[in-house]
Design a protein around this motif. Sequence first.
Motif, PDB file in Angstrom:
ATOM      1  N   ASP A 259      88.832   5.769  21.807  1.00  0.00           N
ATOM      2  CA  ASP A 259      88.781   5.441  23.235  1.00  0.00           C
ATOM      3  C   ASP A 259      90.129   5.062  23.834  1.00  0.00           C
ATOM      4  O   ASP A 259      90.270   5.039  25.065  1.00  0.00           O
ATOM      5  N   PHE A 260      91.140   4.794  23.005  1.00  0.00           N
ATOM      6  CA  PHE A 260      92.395   4.260  23.537  1.00  0.00           C
ATOM      7  C   PHE A 260      93.056   5.208  24.537  1.00  0.00           C
ATOM      8  O   PHE A 260      93.728   4.761  25.464  1.00  0.00           O
ATOM      9  N   TYR A 261      92.843   6.513  24.369  1.00  0.00           N
ATOM     10  CA  TYR A 261      93.491   7.507  25.228  1.00  0.00           C
ATOM     11  C   TYR A 261      92.517   8.033  26.280  1.00  0.00           C
ATOM     12  O   TYR A 261      92.802   7.964  27.478  1.00  0.00           O
ATOM     13  N   ARG A 262      91.365   8.523  25.826  1.00  0.00           N
ATOM     14  CA  ARG A 262      90.379   9.041  26.783  1.00  0.00           C
ATOM     15  C   ARG A 262      89.899   7.936  27.715  1.00  0.00           C
ATOM     16  O   ARG A 262      89.641   8.172  28.900  1.00  0.00           O
ATOM     17  N   GLY A 263      89.789   6.726  27.173  1.00  0.00           N
ATOM     18  CA  GLY A 263      89.355   5.604  27.999  1.00  0.00           C
ATOM     19  C   GLY A 263      90.361   5.272  29.081  1.00  0.00           C
ATOM     20  O   GLY A 263      89.986   4.979  30.223  1.00  0.00           O
ATOM     21  N   ARG A 264      91.640   5.313  28.727  1.00  0.00           N
ATOM     22  CA  ARG A 264      92.659   5.031  29.742  1.00  0.00           C
ATOM     23  C   ARG A 264      92.673   6.123  30.796  1.00  0.00           C
ATOM     24  O   ARG A 264      92.807   5.841  32.005  1.00  0.00           O
ATOM     25  N   LEU A 265      92.532   7.388  30.379  1.00  0.00           N
ATOM     26  CA  LEU A 265      92.438   8.474  31.354  1.00  0.00           C
ATOM     27  C   LEU A 265      91.244   8.267  32.281  1.00  0.00           C
ATOM     28  O   LEU A 265      91.350   8.472  33.492  1.00  0.00           O
ATOM     29  N   ALA A 266      90.117   7.868  31.700  1.00  0.00           N
ATOM     30  CA  ALA A 266      88.912   7.650  32.509  1.00  0.00           C
ATOM     31  C   ALA A 266      89.133   6.537  33.530  1.00  0.00           C
ATOM     32  O   ALA A 266      88.702   6.642  34.686  1.00  0.00           O
ATOM     33  N   GLU A 267      89.821   5.473  33.112  1.00  0.00           N
ATOM     34  CA  GLU A 267      90.128   4.383  34.045  1.00  0.00           C
ATOM     35  C   GLU A 267      90.990   4.867  35.209  1.00  0.00           C
ATOM     36  O   GLU A 267      90.932   4.308  36.311  1.00  0.00           O
ATOM     37  N   LEU A 268      91.770   5.909  34.948  1.00  0.00           N
ATOM     38  CA  LEU A 268      92.654   6.466  35.965  1.00  0.00           C
ATOM     39  C   LEU A 268      92.028   7.651  36.693  1.00  0.00           C
ATOM     40  O   LEU A 268      92.708   8.379  37.411  1.00  0.00           O
ATOM     41  N   GLY A 269      90.724   7.859  36.480  1.00  0.00           N
ATOM     42  CA  GLY A 269      89.996   8.862  37.244  1.00  0.00           C
ATOM     43  C   GLY A 269      89.935  10.244  36.631  1.00  0.00           C
ATOM     44  O   GLY A 269      89.593  11.207  37.326  1.00  0.00           O
ATOM     45  N   VAL A 270      90.234  10.369  35.330  1.00  0.00           N
ATOM     46  CA  VAL A 270      90.220  11.674  34.670  1.00  0.00           C
ATOM     47  C   VAL A 270      89.193  11.677  33.546  1.00  0.00           C
ATOM     48  O   VAL A 270      89.342  10.967  32.546  1.00  0.00           O
ATOM     49  N   ASP A 271      88.167  12.482  33.702  1.00  0.00           N
ATOM     50  CA  ASP A 271      87.130  12.653  32.677  1.00  0.00           C
ATOM     51  C   ASP A 271      87.504  13.865  31.828  1.00  0.00           C
ATOM     52  O   ASP A 271      87.791  14.935  32.366  1.00  0.00           O
ATOM     53  N   THR A 272      87.522  13.693  30.509  1.00  0.00           N
ATOM     54  CA  THR A 272      87.978  14.776  29.635  1.00  0.00           C
ATOM     55  C   THR A 272      86.857  15.318  28.756  1.00  0.00           C
ATOM     56  O   THR A 272      85.915  14.610  28.410  1.00  0.00           O
ATOM     57  N   ALA A 273      87.002  16.596  28.402  1.00  0.00           N
ATOM     58  CA  ALA A 273      86.144  17.229  27.404  1.00  0.00           C
ATOM     59  C   ALA A 273      86.966  17.414  26.132  1.00  0.00           C
ATOM     60  O   ALA A 273      88.190  17.500  26.181  1.00  0.00           O
ATOM     61  N   ILE A 274      86.292  17.458  24.987  1.00  0.00           N
ATOM     62  CA  ILE A 274      86.977  17.741  23.728  1.00  0.00           C
ATOM     63  C   ILE A 274      86.231  18.861  23.010  1.00  0.00           C
ATOM     64  O   ILE A 274      85.039  19.082  23.263  1.00  0.00           O
ATOM     65  N   PRO A 275      86.913  19.585  22.124  1.00  0.00           N
ATOM     66  CA  PRO A 275      86.242  20.689  21.435  1.00  0.00           C
ATOM     67  C   PRO A 275      85.151  20.175  20.499  1.00  0.00           C
ATOM     68  O   PRO A 275      85.274  19.079  19.935  1.00  0.00           O
ATOM     69  N   PRO A 276      84.106  20.946  20.291  1.00  0.00           N
ATOM     70  CA  PRO A 276      83.106  20.593  19.276  1.00  0.00           C
ATOM     71  C   PRO A 276      83.650  20.938  17.888  1.00  0.00           C
ATOM     72  O   PRO A 276      84.695  21.582  17.753  1.00  0.00           O
ATOM     73  N   GLU A 277      82.941  20.506  16.869  1.00  0.00           N
ATOM     74  CA  GLU A 277      83.272  20.964  15.520  1.00  0.00           C
ATOM     75  C   GLU A 277      82.800  22.404  15.351  1.00  0.00           C
ATOM     76  O   GLU A 277      81.803  22.794  15.946  1.00  0.00           O
ATOM     77  N   PRO A 278      83.495  23.229  14.538  1.00  0.00           N
ATOM     78  CA  PRO A 278      84.658  22.891  13.704  1.00  0.00           C
ATOM     79  C   PRO A 278      85.997  23.015  14.416  1.00  0.00           C
ATOM     80  O   PRO A 278      87.025  22.738  13.814  1.00  0.00           O
ATOM     81  N   ALA A 279      85.994  23.407  15.689  1.00  0.00           N
ATOM     82  CA  ALA A 279      87.264  23.610  16.397  1.00  0.00           C
ATOM     83  C   ALA A 279      88.076  22.318  16.464  1.00  0.00           C
ATOM     84  O   ALA A 279      89.310  22.347  16.373  1.00  0.00           O
ATOM     85  N   ARG A 280      87.403  21.189  16.591  1.00  0.00           N
ATOM     86  CA  ARG A 280      88.125  19.917  16.672  1.00  0.00           C
ATOM     87  C   ARG A 280      88.940  19.662  15.402  1.00  0.00           C
ATOM     88  O   ARG A 280      90.101  19.258  15.458  1.00  0.00           O
ATOM     89  N   SER A 281      88.323  19.917  14.265  1.00  0.00           N
ATOM     90  CA  SER A 281      89.037  19.738  12.994  1.00  0.00           C
ATOM     91  C   SER A 281      90.190  20.723  12.867  1.00  0.00           C
ATOM     92  O   SER A 281      91.256  20.378  12.329  1.00  0.00           O
ATOM     93  N   GLU A 282      90.006  21.939  13.362  1.00  0.00           N
ATOM     94  CA  GLU A 282      91.072  22.936  13.298  1.00  0.00           C
ATOM     95  C   GLU A 282      92.255  22.520  14.159  1.00  0.00           C
ATOM     96  O   GLU A 282      93.417  22.661  13.747  1.00  0.00           O
ATOM     97  N   VAL A 283      91.979  22.013  15.345  1.00  0.00           N
ATOM     98  CA  VAL A 283      93.051  21.546  16.227  1.00  0.00           C
ATOM     99  C   VAL A 283      93.859  20.446  15.538  1.00  0.00           C
ATOM    100  O   VAL A 283      95.098  20.465  15.526  1.00  0.00           O
ATOM    101  N   HIS A 284      93.167  19.495  14.947  1.00  0.00           N
ATOM    102  CA  HIS A 284      93.821  18.387  14.251  1.00  0.00           C
ATOM    103  C   HIS A 284      94.653  18.887  13.075  1.00  0.00           C
ATOM    104  O   HIS A 284      95.813  18.495  12.896  1.00  0.00           O
ATOM    105  N   SER A 285      94.077  19.765  12.280  1.00  0.00           N
ATOM    106  CA  SER A 285      94.754  20.266  11.088  1.00  0.00           C
ATOM    107  C   SER A 285      96.024  21.027  11.429  1.00  0.00           C
ATOM    108  O   SER A 285      97.061  20.865  10.769  1.00  0.00           O
ATOM    109  N   VAL A 286      95.970  21.848  12.452  1.00  0.00           N
ATOM    110  CA  VAL A 286      97.152  22.627  12.842  1.00  0.00           C
ATOM    111  C   VAL A 286      98.302  21.691  13.224  1.00  0.00           C
ATOM    112  O   VAL A 286      99.469  21.968  12.898  1.00  0.00           O
ATOM    113  N   ILE A 287      97.992  20.599  13.879  1.00  0.00           N
ATOM    114  CA  ILE A 287      99.043  19.662  14.280  1.00  0.00           C
ATOM    115  C   ILE A 287      99.771  19.105  13.057  1.00  0.00           C
ATOM    116  O   ILE A 287     101.003  19.170  12.964  1.00  0.00           O
TER     117      ILE A 287
END
Length: 232
Positions: A132-160
Motif C-alpha cells: 500500500d505504500f505506493y498505490r495508497g499514496r497515489l490513491a490519496e492524490l486522486g489516482v486509482d491504479t490497476a495492476i496485472p493479474p498473475e502470472p503477468a505480475r510475477s513476470e513483470v517483477h522477475s524481468v526487473i
Amino acid sequence: MRPIGLIGGMSWESTAVYYRLLNERARERFGGLHSAEILLWSVDFARIERMQADGDWARAGEELAAIVRRLEAAGAGCIAICTNTMHKVAGEVAGAVRVPLVHIADATAAAVRHAGCKRPLLLATRYTMEQDFYRGRLAELGVDTAIPPEPARSEVHSVIYEELCRGQVRPESRARYVAAIKDAARAGADGVILGCTEIGLLIGPGDTDLPLFDTTALHADAILEAAITPLS
C-alpha cells in the motif's frame, strides 16, 4: 540551485539515467555549460535487495536514513530516493533530515492527473504493485491504479530484478510487458505508469498507444524543480 542529494544504486542502471536527465534538464533550463549540482551516494544493491526479499524494511530504512543524513551534512539542499520500491521507507528517510524529500509518487500522480487518466496500469516490482505504500499514496492524490493479474505480475517483477537491474534488455521481455499492457487496456486501463525506474529502459512510447508515465523522468523533473525553488 541548491545541491541535490541522491540515494542511488537501486539499481545503478537507472541511477545513471537520473544523472543524465538532471544534467540535461539543468542545461535546458539555464543554457550554456550549466549542469546540476549533485551529491550521489550509490549503495551496493545486493545488500538492499536481500533486505527487501527478507522483508527487513526496518533495517533498510535505517540504512537509507543514515545515508541521507550524510548527504545533508555534505550540503544537499533537497533529497531524492532514486527508486520507486524504496519509497516504502520514505517516511524514515524524510524524518532523518531537515531538507525536503522529493517523493516519486507525488510527481507521478501530478502527471497522471494532468493527463486526465482515471485508472492507469501500474507496472513495477511486486512490492510496489502489491503493497500500500505506493498505490495508497497515489490513491490519496486522486489516482486509482490497476495492476496485472498473475502470472503477468510475477513476470513483470522477475524481468526487473533478473534482467533490467543487470543491464539486460530483451525483446522477448518487452513482448511480455506489451501483452500485459494490451490486456489491461482491454480491461479499461487508460494509461501506463512505468513504476520501476528501470522499466523505461525496456518500454517506450512506440510500444503502446496509451499514455506512458515514466517515473524516472517525472521524478527528475520534480527534483530539479525542488532544487531551484527557494525554501519557505
